[in-house]
Design an enzyme around this catalytic site. Structure first.
Site, PDB file in Angstrom:
ATOM      1  N   GLY A 103       0.853  -1.045  -0.033  1.00 36.30           N
ATOM      2  CA  GLY A 103      -0.031   0.084  -0.020  1.00 36.30           C
ATOM      3  C   GLY A 103       0.658   1.367  -0.095  1.00 36.30           C
ATOM      4  O   GLY A 103       0.429   2.209  -0.289  1.00 36.30           O
ATOM      5  N   ASP A 104       2.031   1.230   0.282  1.00 33.18           N
ATOM      6  CA  ASP A 104       3.160   2.236   0.372  1.00 33.18           C
ATOM      7  C   ASP A 104       4.429   1.881   0.111  1.00 33.18           C
ATOM      8  O   ASP A 104       5.239   2.027   0.734  1.00 33.18           O
ATOM      9  CB  ASP A 104       3.060   2.934   1.642  1.00 33.18           C
ATOM     10  CG  ASP A 104       3.695   4.486   1.666  1.00 33.18           C
ATOM     11  OD1 ASP A 104       4.010   4.882   0.458  1.00 33.18           O
ATOM     12  OD2 ASP A 104       4.151   5.198   2.873  1.00 33.18           O
ATOM     13  N   PHE A 105       4.479   1.151  -0.941  1.00 32.03           N
ATOM     14  CA  PHE A 105       5.713   0.287  -1.200  1.00 32.03           C
ATOM     15  C   PHE A 105       6.650   1.124  -2.210  1.00 32.03           C
ATOM     16  O   PHE A 105       6.459   1.552  -3.442  1.00 32.03           O
ATOM     17  CB  PHE A 105       5.117  -0.827  -2.275  1.00 32.03           C
ATOM     18  CG  PHE A 105       6.136  -1.976  -2.522  1.00 32.03           C
ATOM     19  CD1 PHE A 105       6.620  -2.613  -1.121  1.00 32.03           C
ATOM     20  CD2 PHE A 105       6.681  -2.188  -3.677  1.00 32.03           C
ATOM     21  CE1 PHE A 105       7.413  -3.752  -1.276  1.00 32.03           C
ATOM     22  CE2 PHE A 105       7.673  -3.167  -3.753  1.00 32.03           C
ATOM     23  CZ  PHE A 105       8.217  -3.972  -2.735  1.00 32.03           C
TER      24      PHE A 105
END
Length: 303
Positions: free
Chosen positions: A189-191
Site C-alpha cells: 500500500g505504500d511500497f
C-alpha cells in the site's frame, strides 16, 4: 524521548489533538515497556506519523508508536499475515494505542543503493512474496475507484489544460479497466525503496505497510514515483524508468504493461494533487514547480 522536528510537524498537522497525543507519549511508552518486558536501547527516530523506540525484549526490537490515523489501522494486520516472510516480524500489538513491538531492522534503506536494477529487482522479489491471499476485513483498493474517477474529473475542472485530455482519459480507463475489479491479494500500500530496510534475518525487509487488498502492480507503480524523482537528472528518464519497470515486473512475476498503466494513473493523479496541495517534499516555490514539471512529463510519457 520526542524528537523536536517530529513534535513540531505533528502539531502543525494535527493541531490540539497532536499536542495532546505527544503529551501522552512518555506515559504510553512507559506502560508498554513494562507490559512487554522491554528496556530502551538507543535514540528515538521518527517517520511522518510515528516514533520508533529501539528496545531489548530481550533481543533487539523496536516499539513503534503512531499518531491514531486511518492509514495505520491495518498495519499490524499486514505484518501478522506475512509472519516475517519478506517483512519485519510483529511480536506484540496494542491496536487501541496504535503501538507495535517489531523486529529491529537497520536504518539503511534499499533506496540508498546506487544500482537501479538491484533496487527494482529486490523490490519485485519482495512484492511477489508479500502478495499473499488477503486476510478478511482489510480495506479493498477497488472501493476507491469511484473516488479516484471523481478526483480526476474534479482536477480537470479545477486546473483546465494542466494535463492533456488524452492523458486524463487514459487514466480514467485505468480506473475502469484495472481499478474496479482487483485480485484478493494483500498489498503493501505504500511500497517504495525507503520502506525496505536492511535486515539481519533476511537481507531486506519491508516496513510501514498500509494493508490493502488489491493489485500488486499498483505497488509496483508506487515504487516508481520516488525513483522518478531520484532519476530526474537522467539523460533519458523514460527509457530508464521503463527498464526498471521491466526488471521489477519480471522479478515480481507481473505484467509490465499493467505496472506501466498504474504508473500513468498515479502520475495524472499526482499532477492534480500537487497543484492542489503540493507534496511532502515541497509545498511551494521552485522545487514544487520542478516536481510538478516531472509529474506532468510522466503523465504524458506513460500514456
Amino acid at each position: 524521548m520526542i524528537p523536536e522536528a517530529f513534535a513540531r510537524s505533528t502539531i502543525d498537522r494535527e493541531g490540539e489533538a497532536g499536542a495532546a497525543w505527544l503529551a501522552e507519549l512518555p506515559g504510553i511508552l512507559a506502560d508498554l515497556l513494562e507490559r512487554w518486558e522491554c528496556v530502551r536501547d538507543g535514540e528515538v527516530v521518527h517517520g511522518q506519523v510515528g516514533v520508533i523506540v529501539p528496545v531489548l525484549a530481550p533481543d533487539p526490537a523496536v516499539i513503534k508508536l503512531s499518531f491514531p490515523h486511518p492509514g495505520n489501522v491495518h498495519e499490524p494486520d499486514a505484518f501478522a499475515a506475512w509472519g516475517g516472510d519478506g517483512a519485519v516480524l510483529l511480536y506484540e500489538r496494542d491496536d487501541e494505542r496504535f503501538a507495535m513491538l517489531l523486529e529491529r531492522a537497520h536504518h539503511s534503506t534499499l533506496g540508498e543503493l546506487g544500482d537501479g536494477d538491484e533496487i527494482a529487482a529486490v523490490s519485485g522479489q519482495l512484492s511477489r512474496r508479500l502478495s499473499i491471499p488477503a486476510p478478511a476485513r482489510l480495506p479493498r483498493l477497488a472501493d476507491r475507484a469511484d473516488g479516484w474517477a471523481e478526483e480526476l474529473r474534479q482536477g480537470v475542472a479545477d486546473f483546465p489544460g494542466a494535463v492533456p485530455a488524452a492523458a486524463v482519459d487514459a487514466a480514467l480507463a485505468v480506473v475502469d479497466e484495472l481499478g474496479r475489479e482487483q485480485p484478493d491479494l494483500l498489498m503493501h500500500g505504500d511500497f517504495h525503496a525507503r520502506n525496505i530496510l536492511r535486515g539481519e534475518r533476511e537481507p531486506w525487509l519491508a516496513v510501514d505497510p498500509k494493508g490493502y487488498v488489491g493489485d500488486p502492480a499498483y505497488d509496483g507503480a508506487t515504487m516508481l514515483k520516488p525513483r522518478a524523482l531520484a532519476l530526474i537528472e537522467s539523460e533519458d528518464l523514460m527509457m530508464t524508468l521503463r527498464h526498471e519497470v521491466n526488471v521489477f515486473a519480471e522479478a515480481a512475476e507481473l505484467d509490465p504493461e499493467r505496472v506501466r498503466r498504474w504508473a500513468h494513473f498515479q502520475a495524472v493523479q499526482a499532477a492534480f494533487h500537487g497543484r492542489r496541495h503540493g507534496f511532502g517534499r515541497a509545498r511551494g516555490g521552485p522545487y514544487l514547480d520542478r516536481i510538478l514539471a516531472l509529474v506532468d512529463q510522466l503523465a504524458v510519457s506513460w500514456c
